[in-house]
Every structure is written in structure tokens, then in C-alpha cells.
Design a protein around this motif. Structure first.
Motif, PDB file in Angstrom:
ATOM      1  N   CYS A  82       1.983  -6.628 -14.373  1.00 52.74           N
ATOM      2  CA  CYS A  82       1.784  -5.779 -13.204  1.00 52.74           C
ATOM      3  C   CYS A  82       3.164  -5.524 -12.593  1.00 52.74           C
ATOM      4  O   CYS A  82       4.024  -6.414 -12.595  1.00 52.74           O
ATOM      5  N   ALA A  83       3.385  -4.316 -12.060  1.00 50.13           N
ATOM      6  CA  ALA A  83       4.693  -3.993 -11.503  1.00 50.13           C
ATOM      7  C   ALA A  83       4.562  -3.024 -10.343  1.00 50.13           C
ATOM      8  O   ALA A  83       3.624  -2.223 -10.281  1.00 50.13           O
ATOM      9  N   SER A 113       0.808  -1.218   0.000  1.00 51.74           N
ATOM     10  CA  SER A 113       0.000   0.000   0.000  1.00 51.74           C
ATOM     11  C   SER A 113       0.842   1.270   0.000  1.00 51.74           C
ATOM     12  O   SER A 113       0.293   2.365  -0.099  1.00 51.74           O
ATOM     13  N   SER A 114       2.157   1.152   0.099  1.00 52.58           N
ATOM     14  CA  SER A 114       3.020   2.324   0.147  1.00 52.58           C
ATOM     15  C   SER A 114       3.502   2.774  -1.226  1.00 52.58           C
ATOM     16  O   SER A 114       4.146   3.824  -1.335  1.00 52.58           O
ATOM     17  N   TYR A 115       3.243   1.984  -2.255  1.00 56.00           N
ATOM     18  CA  TYR A 115       3.871   2.229  -3.545  1.00 56.00           C
ATOM     19  C   TYR A 115       2.887   2.409  -4.684  1.00 56.00           C
ATOM     20  O   TYR A 115       1.799   1.827  -4.683  1.00 56.00           O
ATOM     21  N   THR A 116       3.337   3.182  -5.655  1.00 57.71           N
ATOM     22  CA  THR A 116       2.630   3.242  -6.929  1.00 57.71           C
ATOM     23  C   THR A 116       2.726   1.888  -7.615  1.00 57.71           C
ATOM     24  O   THR A 116       3.768   1.228  -7.577  1.00 57.71           O
ATOM     25  N   MET A 117       1.633   1.485  -8.237  1.00 57.45           N
ATOM     26  CA  MET A 117       1.593   0.234  -8.995  1.00 57.45           C
ATOM     27  C   MET A 117       1.281   0.546 -10.454  1.00 57.45           C
ATOM     28  O   MET A 117       0.528   1.478 -10.753  1.00 57.45           O
ATOM     29  N   GLY A 118       1.857  -0.239 -11.338  1.00 59.05           N
ATOM     30  CA  GLY A 118       1.662   0.025 -12.753  1.00 59.05           C
ATOM     31  C   GLY A 118       1.320  -1.220 -13.545  1.00 59.05           C
ATOM     32  O   GLY A 118       1.551  -2.346 -13.095  1.00 59.05           O
ATOM     33  N   TRP A 119       0.755  -0.986 -14.716  1.00 58.73           N
ATOM     34  CA  TRP A 119       0.531  -2.032 -15.717  1.00 58.73           C
ATOM     35  C   TRP A 119       1.329  -1.662 -16.968  1.00 58.73           C
ATOM     36  O   TRP A 119       1.289  -0.507 -17.417  1.00 58.73           O
TER      37      TRP A 119
END
Length: 124
Positions: free
Chosen positions: A96-97, A30-36
Motif C-alpha cells: 500500500c502506498a 483523506s487528501s491523497y490518492t492511495m495505491g496498491w
């Protein structure tokens, strides 16, 4: 250590929809940006969408803006990519990253953990 597992890919006709899911392990999710990101055969991996740690900011590639929506559920450690009005050019493996830094969320070099990918194929 973070593990990411994507699901939800498949074969769909042009104009159809798919929803990709990414299940994350690790207490710091929950602390980080997530990307596709996505990668088509013979092409470089490209940015699709990203979402900030609390969902307050979202980012999209121009080619998917208005058609794709990224969201997250921090309580469930999940990230989603709703894909509507799919086109044959959306065909790719989708990854997902998790972002390492707090810099450009569109750059794949800013991400340190990746899932194994899920195939999306859009037929014309």
C-alpha cells in the motif's frame, strides 16, 4: 508523517479471493490518492490499482482489471483491495502506498510512503 500497515495476505488456490486492507495513520490521509503495488521475486515493483482522495476515480493495471476492486474509507483511514479470480501470476508481495504528487497514479515514483507489504500466494 504517515504510517501504512497492510494485512489480509495469505495462501489461496487459483480462482479464489482475498481482501487486502491498509490501515493509515496521519491526519492528511483523506487528501491523497492511495495505491496498491506488487512485487514478485526477481521482478520490479508494479502498479496494481489506485484510488483518488474521495474515491471518485479509480485506476487499474490491465492485468487485474475486472478482477480486483480498490476502495477506501476515509472516516476509518482504510484502503482495501478486493481480489477475485486469483491466478498464480498474482503471487507477489503487495504494498500500500500514499501518493506524493497529483500526477500519474500508476508510477511508483509518485509515491512517498509505503507499507511493509503483505504476501499473497496463489497456488495452481
Amino acid at each position: 508523517q504517515v504510517q501504512l500497515v497492510e494485512s489480509g495476505g495469505g495462501l489461496v488456490q487459483a480462482g479464489g479471493s482475498l481482501r487486502l486492507s491498509c490501515a493509515a495513520s496521519g491526519r492528511t490521509f483523506s487528501s491523497y490518492t492511495m495505491g496498491w503495488f506488487r512485487q514478485a521475486p526477481g521482478e520490479e515493483r508494479e502498479f496494481v490499482a489506485a484510488i483518488s482522495w474521495n474515491g471518485g476515480n479509480t485506476y487499474y493495471a490491465g492485468s487485474v482489471k475486472g478482477r480486483f476492486t480498490i476502495s477506501r474509507d476515509n472516516a476509518q483511514n482504510m484502503v482495501y483491495l478486493q481480489m477475485n479470480s486469483l491466478k498464480p501470476e498474482d503471487t507477489a508481495v503487495y504494498y500500500c502506498a500514499k501518493q506524493l504528487s497529483h500526477l500519474d497514479p500508476r508510477s511508483r515514483y509518485e509515491y512517498d510512503y509505503w507499507g511493509q507489504g503483505t504476501q499473497v500466494t496463489v497456488s495452481s
